[in-house]
Scaffold this motif. Structure first.
Motif, PDB file in Angstrom:
ATOM      1  N   GLU A   1       0.833  -1.197   0.000  1.00 23.31           N
ATOM      2  CA  GLU A   1       0.000   0.000   0.000  1.00 23.31           C
ATOM      3  C   GLU A   1       0.871   1.251   0.000  1.00 23.31           C
ATOM      4  O   GLU A   1       2.026   1.220   0.448  1.00 23.31           O
ATOM      5  CB  GLU A   1      -0.915   0.009   1.224  1.00 23.31           C
ATOM      6  CG  GLU A   1      -1.871  -1.165   1.325  1.00 23.31           C
ATOM      7  CD  GLU A   1      -3.135  -0.977   0.510  1.00 23.31           C
ATOM      8  OE1 GLU A   1      -3.339   0.114  -0.055  1.00 23.31           O
ATOM      9  OE2 GLU A   1      -3.941  -1.932   0.454  1.00 23.31           O
ATOM     10  N   ASN A   2       0.292   2.347  -0.475  1.00 22.57           N
ATOM     11  CA  ASN A   2       0.980   3.632  -0.531  1.00 22.57           C
ATOM     12  C   ASN A   2       0.610   4.445   0.703  1.00 22.57           C
ATOM     13  O   ASN A   2      -0.551   4.820   0.879  1.00 22.57           O
ATOM     14  CB  ASN A   2       0.560   4.366  -1.808  1.00 22.57           C
ATOM     15  CG  ASN A   2       1.271   5.698  -1.987  1.00 22.57           C
ATOM     16  OD1 ASN A   2       1.924   6.205  -1.079  1.00 22.57           O
ATOM     17  ND2 ASN A   2       1.136   6.282  -3.161  1.00 22.57           N
ATOM     18  N   ASP A   3       1.583   4.712   1.551  1.00 23.49           N
ATOM     19  CA  ASP A   3       1.367   5.543   2.737  1.00 23.49           C
ATOM     20  C   ASP A   3       2.172   6.826   2.579  1.00 23.49           C
ATOM     21  O   ASP A   3       3.347   6.889   2.950  1.00 23.49           O
ATOM     22  CB  ASP A   3       1.787   4.786   4.004  1.00 23.49           C
ATOM     23  CG  ASP A   3       1.552   5.591   5.277  1.00 23.49           C
ATOM     24  OD1 ASP A   3       0.811   6.587   5.228  1.00 23.49           O
ATOM     25  OD2 ASP A   3       2.116   5.220   6.327  1.00 23.49           O
ATOM     26  N   SER A   4       1.534   7.806   1.954  1.00 22.32           N
ATOM     27  CA  SER A   4       2.180   9.107   1.724  1.00 22.32           C
ATOM     28  C   SER A   4       3.502   8.962   0.991  1.00 22.32           C
ATOM     29  O   SER A   4       4.509   9.587   1.341  1.00 22.32           O
ATOM     30  CB  SER A   4       2.385   9.858   3.052  1.00 22.32           C
ATOM     31  OG  SER A   4       1.153  10.044   3.714  1.00 22.32           O
TER      32      SER A   4
ATOM     33  N   HIS B   1       4.807  -4.236   7.548  1.00 22.37           N
ATOM     34  CA  HIS B   1       6.158  -3.676   7.557  1.00 22.37           C
ATOM     35  C   HIS B   1       6.162  -2.273   6.949  1.00 22.37           C
ATOM     36  O   HIS B   1       5.804  -2.098   5.783  1.00 22.37           O
ATOM     37  CB  HIS B   1       7.099  -4.595   6.782  1.00 22.37           C
ATOM     38  CG  HIS B   1       7.152  -5.996   7.341  1.00 22.37           C
ATOM     39  ND1 HIS B   1       8.181  -6.434   8.146  1.00 22.37           N
ATOM     40  CD2 HIS B   1       6.299  -7.031   7.232  1.00 22.37           C
ATOM     41  CE1 HIS B   1       7.963  -7.684   8.506  1.00 22.37           C
ATOM     42  NE2 HIS B   1       6.816  -8.081   7.958  1.00 22.37           N
ATOM     43  N   HIS B   2       6.589  -1.292   7.770  1.00 23.88           N
ATOM     44  CA  HIS B   2       6.598   0.104   7.339  1.00 23.88           C
ATOM     45  C   HIS B   2       7.976   0.569   6.883  1.00 23.88           C
ATOM     46  O   HIS B   2       8.081   1.310   5.908  1.00 23.88           O
ATOM     47  CB  HIS B   2       6.119   1.006   8.479  1.00 23.88           C
ATOM     48  CG  HIS B   2       4.680   0.799   8.834  1.00 23.88           C
ATOM     49  ND1 HIS B   2       3.668   1.558   8.318  1.00 23.88           N
ATOM     50  CD2 HIS B   2       4.095  -0.100   9.659  1.00 23.88           C
ATOM     51  CE1 HIS B   2       2.502   1.154   8.795  1.00 23.88           C
ATOM     52  NE2 HIS B   2       2.735   0.139   9.617  1.00 23.88           N
ATOM     53  N   ASP B   3       9.003   0.202   7.582  1.00 24.21           N
ATOM     54  CA  ASP B   3      10.356   0.690   7.281  1.00 24.21           C
ATOM     55  C   ASP B   3      11.230  -0.367   6.625  1.00 24.21           C
ATOM     56  O   ASP B   3      12.025  -0.062   5.744  1.00 24.21           O
ATOM     57  CB  ASP B   3      11.035   1.196   8.553  1.00 24.21           C
ATOM     58  CG  ASP B   3      10.259   2.336   9.195  1.00 24.21           C
ATOM     59  OD1 ASP B   3       9.880   3.267   8.459  1.00 24.21           O
ATOM     60  OD2 ASP B   3      10.016   2.274  10.409  1.00 24.21           O
TER      61      ASP B   3
ATOM     62  N   LEU C   1      12.694  -0.467   2.994  1.00 22.11           N
ATOM     63  CA  LEU C   1      11.635   0.172   2.228  1.00 22.11           C
ATOM     64  C   LEU C   1      11.877   1.683   2.067  1.00 22.11           C
ATOM     65  O   LEU C   1      11.336   2.284   1.137  1.00 22.11           O
ATOM     66  CB  LEU C   1      10.287  -0.070   2.904  1.00 22.11           C
ATOM     67  CG  LEU C   1       9.902  -1.544   3.054  1.00 22.11           C
ATOM     68  CD1 LEU C   1       8.595  -1.670   3.838  1.00 22.11           C
ATOM     69  CD2 LEU C   1       9.784  -2.212   1.700  1.00 22.11           C
ATOM     70  N   ALA C   2      12.679   2.273   2.946  1.00 26.95           N
ATOM     71  CA  ALA C   2      12.975   3.710   2.841  1.00 26.95           C
ATOM     72  C   ALA C   2      13.830   4.020   1.616  1.00 26.95           C
ATOM     73  O   ALA C   2      13.931   5.188   1.215  1.00 26.95           O
ATOM     74  CB  ALA C   2      13.671   4.189   4.106  1.00 26.95           C
ATOM     75  N   GLU C   3      14.432   2.996   1.021  1.00 25.87           N
ATOM     76  CA  GLU C   3      15.254   3.234  -0.171  1.00 25.87           C
ATOM     77  C   GLU C   3      14.444   3.743  -1.341  1.00 25.87           C
ATOM     78  O   GLU C   3      15.009   4.219  -2.335  1.00 25.87           O
ATOM     79  CB  GLU C   3      15.974   1.947  -0.571  1.00 25.87           C
ATOM     80  CG  GLU C   3      17.161   1.609   0.312  1.00 25.87           C
ATOM     81  CD  GLU C   3      17.936   0.417  -0.230  1.00 25.87           C
ATOM     82  OE1 GLU C   3      17.528  -0.158  -1.250  1.00 25.87           O
ATOM     83  OE2 GLU C   3      18.962   0.082   0.384  1.00 25.87           O
ATOM     84  N   ILE C   4      13.116   3.706  -1.240  1.00 27.12           N
ATOM     85  CA  ILE C   4      12.301   4.235  -2.329  1.00 27.12           C
ATOM     86  C   ILE C   4      12.590   5.720  -2.532  1.00 27.12           C
ATOM     87  O   ILE C   4      12.432   6.242  -3.637  1.00 27.12           O
ATOM     88  CB  ILE C   4      10.794   4.001  -2.062  1.00 27.12           C
ATOM     89  CG1 ILE C   4       9.999   4.213  -3.354  1.00 27.12           C
ATOM     90  CG2 ILE C   4      10.284   4.876  -0.941  1.00 27.12           C
ATOM     91  CD1 ILE C   4       8.567   3.779  -3.282  1.00 27.12           C
ATOM     92  N   ASP C   5      13.044   6.392  -1.474  1.00 24.43           N
ATOM     93  CA  ASP C   5      13.367   7.821  -1.594  1.00 24.43           C
ATOM     94  C   ASP C   5      14.577   8.080  -2.467  1.00 24.43           C
ATOM     95  O   ASP C   5      14.817   9.207  -2.894  1.00 24.43           O
ATOM     96  CB  ASP C   5      13.621   8.418  -0.204  1.00 24.43           C
ATOM     97  CG  ASP C   5      12.378   8.403   0.671  1.00 24.43           C
ATOM     98  OD1 ASP C   5      11.254   8.406   0.107  1.00 24.43           O
ATOM     99  OD2 ASP C   5      12.506   8.378   1.906  1.00 24.43           O
TER     100      ASP C   5
END
Length: 202
Positions: A154-157, A180-182, A196-200
């Motif tokens: 899912e897309n969370d902001s 899993h969020h991070d 997952l933060a690597e998307i930035d």
């Protein structure tokens, strides 16, 4: 002053593709390989053709991130495939965003789909136009076909959140084993730790 009727030329019926008019019993999984001029990534769900809308940047970036992470972590014998359809039954051939194939799967360059029995993991990133299918119908079909692992993203902001599911063999239904969020850190179908933060940075 009277307006004259304007005739609008109609395309001859023969110029329409055959798949515009589905058979009464619906299409079959094999039909997808033989219907001419189908749009790319057409899926078959419950005997009906489903056409994919253009994807958002979030969707593309998320799938790229997860694909790279799965490929890094996959032990020898596992294969990661993107946008390949899976035959779940005679009238079911969806196209998950990602699949992981089990060791021993019959991997051929000429394949247009894989049987459900070869799939260890199916991944769907939820899109606005396909929320109902991605959240409800497809997971149900994957579970009924016996695919042991399913991820819904899912897309969370602008950040991906990965919902992890595992098949309960007694009920042939998925149960949630984590959100899993991070980081997507799991041990099945094999050990992996995806930031997952690597998307930035994509």
């Amino acid at each position: 002053m009277t307006a004259e009727a304007v005739s609008i030329p109609m395309a001859p019926e023969s110029s329409l593709p055959d798949w515009i008019f589905p058979p009464p019993e619906g299409f079959t999984a094999e039909d997808l390989d033989h219907l001419p001029h189908l749009p790319a990534h057409t899926e078959l769900i419950d005997g009906s053709l489903v056409f994919v809308s253009p994807q958002l940047d979030f969707h593309t970036s998320t799938i790229y991130l997860l694909e790279a992470g799965l490929r890094r972590a996959a032990p020898k014998g596992y294969r990661v495939r993107r946008e390949m359809s899976v035959k779940l039954g005679p009238r079911q051939r969806p196209e998950p965003d990602l699949i992981v194939l089990k060791p021993g799967a019959d991997v051929r360059s000429s394949a247009t789909y894989y049987p459900a029995g070869d799939v260890a993991l199916a991944v769907e990133a939820v899109s606005p136009e396909s929320e109902e299918r991605d959240r409800k119908r497809k997971p149900l079909l994957y579970a009924e076909a016996g695919i042991p692992h399913f991820w819904r993203v899912e897309n969370d902001s602008g950040r991906p959140v990965v919902y992890i599911y595992e098949l309960d063999p007694a009920t042939r239904a998925y149960v949630t084993t984590g959100i899993h969020h991070d980081r997507a850190k799991v041990t099945v179908p094999f050990d992996m730790d995806i930031d997952l933060a690597e998307i930035d940075t994509i």
